[in-house]
Scaffold this motif. Structure first.
Motif, mmCIF file in Angstrom:
data_model
loop_
_atom_site.group_PDB
_atom_site.id
_atom_site.type_symbol
_atom_site.label_atom_id
_atom_site.label_comp_id
_atom_site.label_asym_id
_atom_site.label_seq_id
_atom_site.Cartn_x
_atom_site.Cartn_y
_atom_site.Cartn_z
ATOM 1 N N GLY A 127 35.867 21.564 53.895
ATOM 2 C CA GLY A 127 36.696 20.928 53.102
ATOM 3 C C GLY A 127 37.545 21.699 52.226
ATOM 4 N N PRO A 128 38.034 21.199 51.135
ATOM 5 C CA PRO A 128 38.991 22.010 50.233
ATOM 6 C C PRO A 128 38.330 22.902 49.515
ATOM 7 N N GLY A 129 38.952 24.005 48.936
ATOM 8 C CA GLY A 129 38.729 24.885 48.015
ATOM 9 C C GLY A 129 38.028 26.261 48.978
ATOM 10 N N ALA A 130 37.791 27.152 48.040
ATOM 11 C CA ALA A 130 37.418 28.462 48.673
ATOM 12 C C ALA A 130 35.885 29.073 47.969
ATOM 13 N N GLU A 131 35.403 29.811 48.591
ATOM 14 C CA GLU A 131 34.166 30.430 48.062
ATOM 15 C C GLU A 131 34.615 31.437 46.964
ATOM 16 N N GLY A 132 33.824 31.254 45.992
ATOM 17 C CA GLY A 132 33.949 32.356 44.745
ATOM 18 C C GLY A 132 35.072 33.054 44.444
ATOM 19 N N PRO A 133 35.419 34.120 44.078
ATOM 20 C CA PRO A 133 36.724 34.573 43.787
ATOM 21 C C PRO A 133 37.304 35.279 44.889
ATOM 22 N N SER A 134 37.863 34.327 45.639
ATOM 23 C CA SER A 134 38.571 34.750 47.012
ATOM 24 C C SER A 134 39.835 35.036 47.018
ATOM 25 N N PRO A 135 40.257 36.070 47.860
ATOM 26 C CA PRO A 135 41.745 36.179 48.156
ATOM 27 C C PRO A 135 42.418 34.968 48.638
#
Length: 675
Positions: A463-471
């Motif tokens: 779903g929405p969002g990104a894992e961790g400090p992702s580029p």
């Protein structure tokens, strides 16, 4: 050539070197972290040939276009980058190709259009039969304006060749029909001949003025291999292509009416790539040049084998610099159909100039090993995937489609390099009977040969969002402008970008309850906000509607955060957790435990409170046990029940709040299946 993007892409480029943070679970392949590379834009466009093209722009400015469906999927194609435009041209019969203006293949221009039909300008043949005119009128919705111009349009299905019998030419509406300049003009004639001296027929010619970068463009020769143009006095360079051969003659001067004669026999260099025990199943040749101070081009030719010969050129001709890229995808000999191979090797070599010998021999110790894991969120089956490779200056691969079994694993051997970036794409909802352009995109560099990396696609929740400090997650504030880019569709435990069709996901940014930005496909905004501290709420939801998607059926994230002038970062709190499901999406009954962490671009990410709830019907929720392990990490425990009646999946709701009041609530329906 290095391209430049808007400020958003420049900011994203600063994150390119960030290491991947999702480590493999015990017993899984491990190794040094791959280096992710951000993607700033993905667009879908439709060619008049009926092909659907995906155009991807990376943070370093490089662009990749590929056919993902249509009559020319898997066929020979030419890619071109000239100025700010990217072109993709499938190989067509000469009689049809001669009618279609190069503007129809300008995928960057097509990506800027809106609406379900693409507008075109048509010139009809004077001698066309009434029936042929009627067929063209129906296919292109033709109408004549008061000035006599014939306008039309085509749909995503494109136009059949039989419907163009009455047509002399078609160009994209708004595309220039002539090249203009303020200086005096001379007649330039360009002639192409075969090795025996005979005319070669239709060919594409890119003409560039070294003294005036604004002048020039594409020309198409006639059936006699000749084309003429009115040009200013000056110095010129050109590229001529017949698909089978590419000619790169030296620069030449035009001081009077002039003729340039080219011979296909001068194209003598044909690439060859080999690896012991393997055979080539996709071949890509790219020629790139910096021309003068502010001009240049890049052309690529892709197919199932190397079919193009090119004229050898020094690394630094008088007009600039030239580079050649040669890439191949290979499978083991005797391994069965290439389209469904379980092991795939990808090579990528770059040479200065165009050497007379383009032979490259590779061995197993040249490669990094990448284990791809494909999680099933619906019925098992085969899904199309793509693997592309390039550098910041040179795209090397056109992206042949390879099917993989879902659920399942596949091993890639990717030529290791700190300069090469690999794009891995899976289309998890696309089947042979159902076209759906939902996609998950991973872009990484693999610097160390001999090491194993892991790439995970579609592990729930998706779903929405990104894992961790992702580029792939870019958010911040510049003065009074709040900006952000986040995936609307991404899996757990992996850094990647994802897209869904407009009807399958949406997002909205609110300030004090009022919508100030919204959209579909990709969360992307840049909006001016008040200077003083305000409360913002970003809501994003993905809900794929395809029958082939039965897990992560509805995933909603609601981020609440505060921002004021002087704060460069948006404190968007994002949860990360990976339920221990199998590739088929099951979790066995009994005790279930997994880690939960939160990340935010802000320096201070102390999470004051976190909760987890689970539900087997999406209505009645029960609390899971959440134990803190650090300032931003927790351990989650609960009991997974057996499947019973119509209760066959587990849904998960996660909330988190930092000590400054920034919060997130993620509700993921049908994350995994019960046994």
């Amino acid at each position: 050539m290095r391209r430049t993007l808007l400020a958003l892409a420049v900011l994203a480029a600063a994150l390119v070197a960030a290491p991947a943070t999702a480590g493999p679970p015990p017993g899984r392949p491990s190794g040094p972290a791959a280096r992710p590379l951000a993607v700033t834009q993905v667009r879908t466009v439709h060619l008049i040939t009926g092909d659907t093209v995906l155009l991807t722009t990376r943070a370093d400015g490089s662009r990749v276009s590929r056919i993902v469906s249509g009559p020319h999927l898997g066929g020979q194609v030419m890619h071109g980058d000239v100025g700010t435009s990217s072109y993709l041209v499938p190989r067509l019969p000469a009689a049809l190709r001669s009618k279609l203006d190069p503007s129809l293949y300008d995928v960057t221009r097509l990506a800027r259009l809106h609406g379900s039909r693409v507008p075109v300008v048509v010139t009809l043949r004077d001698d066309a039969a009434p029936r042929a005119r009627s067929a063209a009128g129906d296919a292109l919705h033709l109408r004549r304006t008061s000035s006599g111009t014939v306008l039309g349009s085509y749909s995503a299905a494109g136009v059949q060749a039989a419907d163009l019998q009455a047509v002399r030419s078609v160009r994209l509406a708004g595309a220039a029909t002539t090249h203009t300049a303020s200086r005096a003009r001379h007649t330039l004639t360009i002639e192409l001949h075969s090795g025996g001296g005979d005319p070669v027929g239709y060919a594409d010619v890119l003409l560039m003025d070294l003294d005036d970068p604004a002048f020039g463009g594409f020309l198409t020769t006639g059936a006699d291999g000749t084309v003429t143009a009115k040009v200013p006095e000056g110095r010129y360079v050109l590229v001529a292509s017949t698909f089978s051969a590419v000619l790169l003659p030296p620069e030449f001067a035009v001081t009077d009416d002039s003729t340039v004669s080219l011979n296909l026999a001068d194209a003598t260099a044909r690439p060859h790539v080999s690896m012991p025990g393997h055979r080539v199943v996709e071949a890509d040749l790219t020629i790139s040049a910096e021309v003068g101070d502010s001009n240049g081009y890049s052309f690529g030719f892709s197919g199932k084998h190397f079919f193009t010969r090119v004229q050898p050129v020094a690394a630094q001709p008088t007009y600039g610099t030239v580079h050649t890229g040669v890439s191949a995808q290979l499978v083991r000999r005797g391994s069965g159909p290439a389209r469904t191979a379980h092991r795939l090797a990808v090579t990528a070599d770059v040479a200065d100039g165009v050497p007379a010998d383009l032979t490259f021999v590779h061995h197993h110790d040249d490669f990094a090993r990448v284990v791809q894991e494909f999680y099933a969120n619906g019925p098992a089956g085969r899904r199309p995937t793509f693997v592309e490779v390039g550098t910041s200056d040179l795209g090397l691969s056109g992206g042949q489609s390879f099917e993989t079994r879902v659920p399942g694993r596949r091993v890639l051997f990717l030529q290791a390099s700190r300069e090469l970036s690999y794009t891995q794409v899976v289309m998890p909802l696309m089947t042979r009977r159902h076209e759906n352009l939902t996609q998950l995109i991973d872009v990484h560099r693999y610097p160390r040969a001999g090491h194993t990396y892991r790439t995970v696609f579609a592990h729930g929740p998706v779903g929405p969002g990104a894992e961790g400090p992702s580029p792939f997650a870019l958010t911040g504030r510049y003065r009074n402008v709040l900006y952000g880019q986040l995936p609307l569709f991404s899996g757990a435990g992996s850094e990647m970008l994802g897209f869904v069709p407009d009807e399958d996901g949406e997002w909205a940014l609110r300030q004090d309850g009022r919508v100030i930005a919204d959209g579909t496909g990709l969360i992307s905004y840049a909006v001016e906000v008040p200077r003083d501290r305000r409360t913002f709420e970003l809501t994003a939801v993905s809900h794929p509607s395809a029958p082939t998607w039965t897990l992560s059926t509805n995933v909603e994230d609601v981020w609440t955060f505060h921002s004021a002038h002087g704060a460069a970062r948006q404190p968007i709190l994002t949860p990360s957790y990976v339920p221990p499901s199998t590739l088929a999406g099951y979790v066995a009954p009994g005790r279930t435990t997994f880690g939960l962490s939160f990340s935010t671009p802000a320096h201070d990410q102390h999470v004051a409170r976190a909760t987890v709830e689970v539900s087997t019907d999406g209505v009645h929720w029960r609390d899971a046990r959440v134990v803190r392990t650090s300032t931003d990490s927790f351990r989650v425990r609960y009991a997974t029940p057996r499947a019973h009646g119509d209760r066959g999946t587990m849904s998960i709701r996660v909330t988190g709040r930092d000590r400054h009041g920034n919060a997130v609530r993620e509700t993921a329906m049908d994350v995994y299946r019960l046994r």
